[in-house]
Design a protein around this motif. Sequence first.
Motif, PDB file in Angstrom:
ATOM      1  N   GLN A   1      19.078  27.392 -37.252  1.00 22.69           N
ATOM      2  CA  GLN A   1      18.333  26.144 -37.475  1.00 22.69           C
ATOM      3  C   GLN A   1      17.428  25.810 -36.288  1.00 22.69           C
ATOM      4  N   LEU A   2      17.958  25.954 -35.067  1.00 22.73           N
ATOM      5  CA  LEU A   2      17.160  25.668 -33.871  1.00 22.73           C
ATOM      6  C   LEU A   2      16.013  26.662 -33.719  1.00 22.73           C
TER       7      LEU A   2
ATOM      8  N   MET B   1      14.358  28.073 -36.091  1.00 23.00           N
ATOM      9  CA  MET B   1      13.290  27.710 -37.037  1.00 23.00           C
ATOM     10  C   MET B   1      12.531  26.474 -36.556  1.00 23.00           C
ATOM     11  N   SER B   2      13.252  25.494 -36.022  1.00 19.64           N
ATOM     12  CA  SER B   2      12.591  24.254 -35.588  1.00 19.64           C
ATOM     13  C   SER B   2      11.836  24.421 -34.268  1.00 19.64           C
ATOM     14  N   LEU B   3      12.353  25.256 -33.386  1.00 17.03           N
ATOM     15  CA  LEU B   3      11.715  25.454 -32.085  1.00 17.03           C
ATOM     16  C   LEU B   3      10.625  26.521 -32.124  1.00 17.03           C
TER      17      LEU B   3
END
Length: 255
Positions: free
Chosen positions: A120-121, A123-125
């Motif tokens: 998840q991180l 993809m967001s970062l």
Amino acid sequence: MTTQSLGLHSMELLVTYSRNPSLKLRNHLVEINAGLVRQVAHRISRQCSEPYEDLEQIGYLGLIRAIERFNPHQGCAFSSFAIPYIRGEMLHYLRDRGSIMRIPRRWQELYAKGKKLKKQLGMSLGHPPKEKEVAKALGISLQEWSECQLALQNRLLVSLDATVAQVNEGCLTFGETLPDPHCLTQRYWEEERLHLQKAMSQLEDKTKAAIECVFIKDLPRKEAAKEIGISPMTVTRHLQKGIEQLGLLMNPQAA
């Protein structure tokens, strides 16, 4: 002595050892850096059924190998270089014994949650997250997250090509931290040679000369007698005396 001055003293000794290795200096370096072994043994003993004392003793083998392989001119801190060797020696020991890792349920849950958070991180970062970012997202310290990963990963078979640390010239693989039988044999004979030299230095001059002429130079006893300036019979007596003394000096238990 402060931590900083102790580190400088250790580096000075490592430089000296790299130029002129000796058993005495190596043992002194082991004493100075024993805290690294205790640190790793403490962490791993919390994750397995092996006693802390056994892991500590095994860890010293890794520390010795690190001392022998360390190049002080590479600009790398010795602790960063040594810990993978110490840890690798302990993990190799645990795998050989088939020790069952005791993994707390909380860590199992954190590990599974952490794997999901990494995706998840990422993809967001827009880039793979750092371990401290994952630990922060989990609400735990970086040290606990590292120990959690170590415990879960150690349950799986590890490739010999798996990276255990980054060094100046590239990656240090797990296979490189494992004992090399040839190196162990060389180390054994080197230690025996140093032990013999120390024992020889304690002999009387003529006794030492007789042993060197007959057993090292391979001279007949008559020629050895001429070189030393004594009779062949006296050479024989010195040889018998020297062999007995060396036996006691190199194996004190026999006394």
